[in-house]
Design a protein around this motif. Structure first.
Motif, mmCIF file in Angstrom:
data_model
loop_
_atom_site.group_PDB
_atom_site.id
_atom_site.type_symbol
_atom_site.label_atom_id
_atom_site.label_comp_id
_atom_site.label_asym_id
_atom_site.label_seq_id
_atom_site.Cartn_x
_atom_site.Cartn_y
_atom_site.Cartn_z
ATOM 1 N N LEU A 208 21.698 24.451 -37.166
ATOM 2 C CA LEU A 208 20.392 25.099 -37.314
ATOM 3 C C LEU A 208 20.443 26.230 -38.334
ATOM 4 C CD1 LEU A 208 19.185 25.256 -33.588
ATOM 5 C CD2 LEU A 208 18.420 23.678 -35.376
ATOM 6 N N GLY A 209 21.589 26.902 -38.386
ATOM 7 C CA GLY A 209 21.729 28.005 -39.331
ATOM 8 C C GLY A 209 21.689 27.574 -40.787
ATOM 9 N N LYS A 210 21.942 26.275 -41.044
ATOM 10 C CA LYS A 210 21.949 25.753 -42.414
ATOM 11 C C LYS A 210 20.829 24.744 -42.646
ATOM 12 C CE LYS A 210 26.114 24.497 -41.474
ATOM 13 N NZ LYS A 210 27.479 23.900 -41.473
ATOM 14 N N ALA A 230 13.798 25.678 -32.317
ATOM 15 C CA ALA A 230 13.810 25.450 -33.764
ATOM 16 C C ALA A 230 12.695 26.207 -34.468
ATOM 17 C CB ALA A 230 13.704 23.950 -34.062
ATOM 18 N N VAL A 231 11.569 26.359 -33.792
ATOM 19 C CA VAL A 231 10.467 27.155 -34.350
ATOM 20 C C VAL A 231 10.932 28.583 -34.600
ATOM 21 C CG1 VAL A 231 8.212 28.169 -33.829
ATOM 22 C CG2 VAL A 231 8.618 25.733 -33.386
ATOM 23 N N GLY A 232 11.753 29.100 -33.685
ATOM 24 C CA GLY A 232 12.278 30.451 -33.846
ATOM 25 C C GLY A 232 13.157 30.604 -35.076
ATOM 26 N N TRP A 233 13.733 29.495 -35.553
ATOM 27 C CA TRP A 233 14.547 29.498 -36.772
ATOM 28 C C TRP A 233 13.699 29.247 -38.022
ATOM 29 C CZ3 TRP A 233 20.022 29.952 -36.946
ATOM 30 C CH2 TRP A 233 20.668 30.010 -35.702
ATOM 31 N N ASN A 234 12.387 29.094 -37.829
ATOM 32 C CA ASN A 234 11.451 28.826 -38.943
ATOM 33 C C ASN A 234 11.807 27.543 -39.687
ATOM 34 O OD1 ASN A 234 9.890 31.254 -38.583
ATOM 35 N ND2 ASN A 234 11.605 32.375 -39.508
ATOM 36 N N LEU A 235 12.100 26.496 -38.926
ATOM 37 C CA LEU A 235 12.498 25.229 -39.516
ATOM 38 C C LEU A 235 11.359 24.213 -39.470
ATOM 39 C CD1 LEU A 235 16.060 24.936 -37.916
ATOM 40 C CD2 LEU A 235 15.464 25.744 -40.209
ATOM 41 N N ASP A 236 11.351 23.315 -40.423
ATOM 42 C CA ASP A 236 10.442 22.178 -40.432
ATOM 43 C C ASP A 236 10.879 21.258 -39.291
ATOM 44 O OD1 ASP A 236 9.467 19.517 -40.945
ATOM 45 O OD2 ASP A 236 8.979 20.134 -42.980
ATOM 46 N N THR A 237 10.032 21.148 -38.260
ATOM 47 C CA THR A 237 10.438 20.492 -37.023
ATOM 48 C C THR A 237 9.509 19.348 -36.665
ATOM 49 O OG1 THR A 237 11.336 22.596 -36.200
ATOM 50 C CG2 THR A 237 10.963 20.844 -34.578
ATOM 51 N N GLU A 265 0.338 24.317 -33.271
ATOM 52 C CA GLU A 265 -0.035 25.645 -33.781
ATOM 53 C C GLU A 265 1.189 26.409 -34.269
ATOM 54 O OE1 GLU A 265 -2.056 27.567 -30.596
ATOM 55 O OE2 GLU A 265 -3.779 26.193 -30.641
ATOM 56 N N ASN A 266 2.344 26.068 -33.715
ATOM 57 C CA ASN A 266 3.599 26.686 -34.132
ATOM 58 C C ASN A 266 4.308 25.882 -35.231
ATOM 59 O OD1 ASN A 266 4.578 29.171 -32.321
ATOM 60 N ND2 ASN A 266 3.362 27.793 -31.022
ATOM 61 N N GLY A 267 3.623 24.891 -35.773
ATOM 62 C CA GLY A 267 4.165 24.141 -36.903
ATOM 63 C C GLY A 267 4.932 22.881 -36.570
ATOM 64 N N VAL A 268 5.028 22.538 -35.289
ATOM 65 C CA VAL A 268 5.769 21.338 -34.898
ATOM 66 C C VAL A 268 4.901 20.099 -35.116
ATOM 67 C CG1 VAL A 268 6.923 20.131 -33.001
ATOM 68 C CG2 VAL A 268 7.116 22.618 -33.212
ATOM 69 N N LYS A 269 5.501 19.064 -35.710
ATOM 70 C CA LYS A 269 4.803 17.800 -35.932
ATOM 71 C C LYS A 269 5.248 16.775 -34.898
ATOM 72 C CE LYS A 269 6.329 17.783 -40.235
ATOM 73 N NZ LYS A 269 6.738 19.178 -40.438
ATOM 74 N N GLU A 400 12.290 36.961 -28.940
ATOM 75 C CA GLU A 400 11.574 38.142 -29.446
ATOM 76 C C GLU A 400 10.699 37.766 -30.629
ATOM 77 O OE1 GLU A 400 14.111 41.377 -30.362
ATOM 78 O OE2 GLU A 400 14.512 41.883 -28.278
ATOM 79 N N GLY A 401 9.476 38.290 -30.628
ATOM 80 C CA GLY A 401 8.559 38.026 -31.722
ATOM 81 C C GLY A 401 7.677 36.817 -31.512
ATOM 82 N N SER A 402 7.933 36.044 -30.457
ATOM 83 C CA SER A 402 7.097 34.879 -30.186
ATOM 84 C C SER A 402 5.700 35.336 -29.775
ATOM 85 C CB SER A 402 7.702 34.033 -29.064
ATOM 86 O OG SER A 402 6.821 33.001 -28.673
ATOM 87 N N PRO A 403 4.656 34.766 -30.372
ATOM 88 C CA PRO A 403 3.291 35.197 -30.021
ATOM 89 C C PRO A 403 2.895 34.831 -28.607
ATOM 90 C CG PRO A 403 3.228 33.285 -31.472
ATOM 91 C CD PRO A 403 4.650 33.750 -31.432
ATOM 92 N N ARG A 404 3.549 33.814 -28.031
ATOM 93 C CA ARG A 404 3.214 33.426 -26.668
ATOM 94 C C ARG A 404 4.403 32.770 -25.993
ATOM 95 N NH1 ARG A 404 -1.566 29.302 -24.596
ATOM 96 N NH2 ARG A 404 -0.940 29.300 -22.395
#
Length: 488
Positions: A208-210, A230-237, A265-269, A400-404
């Motif tokens: 995930l780090g890469k 994975a959303v927390g890592w800002n990854l295309d998921t 809403e969090n970008g997951v497809k 931390e930082g998750s809107p919900r």
């Protein structure tokens, strides 16, 4: 990381001990087990020089939650010190496994969970059982050496390294192994991950780090929890699964849609109803994409397979398996058909008393409770049948930082008509009514008092006014209607 297997679809003994002595060779006898089955007395032959576990009378095979809670129960009965040995394939003392797909996968800047923070029994508010705890309690731990064979007649176990272990009473707590893709379709490629233990989670975190594009195969608990991380890592998921909606064995289509919208809403497809042909790879053997049966390809540099798990029973087939739900067949005291041998946790096929069927439950709550019930039956005069209430939950987006942050619980059985109350902003509840009785209830974002009410409702199965429940204007009103029904 939760599952239940039923014979129907979810939808529709005290032992004696002898101290170590290299010159000692004698036979000990254990009293008969409680009534319920006919058992012969077990003979425990002590021949310390021949065995690697220094003749511990009690042996637990497996190092998961069930083993940890069983160990605690032995300690509570003052029967652990010098008497108990745990042999496990893991490199760590037992820990709360659900953390692996939740807090453990958080990005490093979002305070991820790490050992020793989630050793058993912190998940239920108990003492943290670190490796030092086992030493202090006189419990022998044999790490990274799974049992490969059992000789029932000789009451011996053989490990992968060739160690010979003697037992008087044996508790099998081997849990499950992750279901894998076949190697011929790419199941073993670099960048393809399964998650069942700390080593698996560490390997996934490294990827995930890469990573840039992550594909998760499976729309169940693991799929939902890993995708949220994975959303927390800002990854295309992307989540791919063959069913029509998330967590199909529990969620209704309407309830699943609420969660799917939140993930989107969090970008997951999502790719629903999709069948995978194979995983594609680069020339160096690393996964590059997921090829679907329709001919399309989803690019990915990391793939997580979350398609379920299988009970780890290969070494114990001779003990007696249940071919319908899988696992080792036991009775209401977790006794197998072999005197002195027990099975607990994910691996046990046990009578689910309140629904009158045989089930195998993959859940941390059952691991805890079955371990405690089994050991109490083994060490005391307890004779009542295990009476388990099915319970499932999930927690996602809690970094931390998750809107919900999302947290739901379900108790009971999801049969009959489902009545959904609430708009998921943030609360929603689903009640399952069958023949007028409340059979199961799921609650999202409830208060502590509301969550405490759920098991009472599911176990009591009160008669509920369906029309009145359907007219409730809020989750709070619906829960109050259900609560009042308990007194009727």
């Amino acid at each position: 990381m939760t599952s239940i297997s039923n014979s129907l679809s979810i939808k529709h003994g005290l032992s004696l001990w002898c101290p170590h002595s290299s010159s000692l060779n004698r036979t000990l006898h254990s009293p008969s087990l409680p009534s319920g089955r006919s058992f012969q007395r077990r003979r425990y032959v002590v021949a310390s020089s021949a065995f690697a576990n220094e003749n511990r009378e009690f042996v637990i095979v497996g190092g998961g939650n069930a083993a940890g809670y069983a160990a605690r129960t032995f300690v509570e009965h003052e029967m652990a010190d010098g008497r108990l040995c745990i042999v496990t394939k893991e490199a760590y003392a037992p820990y709360e496994r659900p953390a692996l797909t939740k807090g453990y996968l958080f990005p490093l800047d979002k305070k991820p969970a790490r050992l020793p923070g989630f050793h058993t029994c912190v998940g239920s508010g108990g003492e943290r059982q670190t490796p030092e705890w086992y030493k202090e309690k006189g419990i022998e731990m044999l790490y990274e050496d799974p049992v490969s064979n059992i000789d029932i007649k000789k009451q011996t176990l053989t490990t992968n390294s060739g160690k010979q272990l003697k037992y008087g009473s044996l508790i099998i707590a081997t849990g499950c192994t992750a279901s894998r893709f076949p190697e011929k379709i790419g199941g073993n490629l670099s960048g393809v991950h399964y998650i069942r233990d700390v080593a698996d989670a560490d390997s996934l975190i490294s990827s995930l780090g890469k990573a840039r594009k992550v594909v998760i195969v499976g729309g169940g608990y693991i799929g939902m929890e890993v995708a949220a991380a994975a959303v927390g890592w800002n990854l295309d998921t992307t989540i791919i699964f063959p069913e029509n909606h998330l967590l199909q064995r529990l969620f209704t289509p309407s309830l699943a849609r609420r969660y799917e919208e939140l993930y989107q809403e969090n970008g997951v497809k999502f790719l629903k109803g999709a069948s995978i042909k194979h995983l594609e790879a680069s020339s160096d053997g690393r996964v590059t994409g997921v090829k679907l049966e329709d001919g399309s390809t989803i690019d990915a540099d990391t793939v997580v397979i979350g398609i379920g798990a299988k009970p780890a029973v290969s070494a114990f087939e001779s003990v007696g398996l249940n071919n319908t739900v899988g696992g080792i067949q036991v009775d209401g005291q977790f006794r197998t058909s072999i005197p002195g041998i027990f099975a607990i946790g994910d691996v046990a096929a046990f009578p689910l008393k309140m629904y009158d069927r045989v089930a195998r439950v993959e859940h941390v709550d059952h691991a805890r409770r079955s371990a405690q019930h089994c050991v109490k039956a083994l060490l005391s005069s307890q004779t009542h049948t295990y009476d388990y209430l099915p319970y499932f939950y999930s927690r996602v987006f809690e970094y931390e930082g998750s809107p919900r942050k999302i947290f739901w619980q379900f108790f009971g059985d999801n049969v009959g008509e489902a009545i959904e109350i609430g708009n998921f902003d943030p609360k929603i509840a689903t009640f399952w009514i069958d023949s007028g009785k409340l059979k199961g209830v799921l609650l999202e974002s409830g208060s502590p008092e509301e969550f405490q009410l759920l098991p009472k409702l599911a176990r009591s199965q009160p008669i509920v006014d369906k029309a009145k429940l359907q007219q409730a204007s809020s989750v709070e009103e619906a829960m109050e209607i259900a609560r009042i029904s308990l007194a009727d």
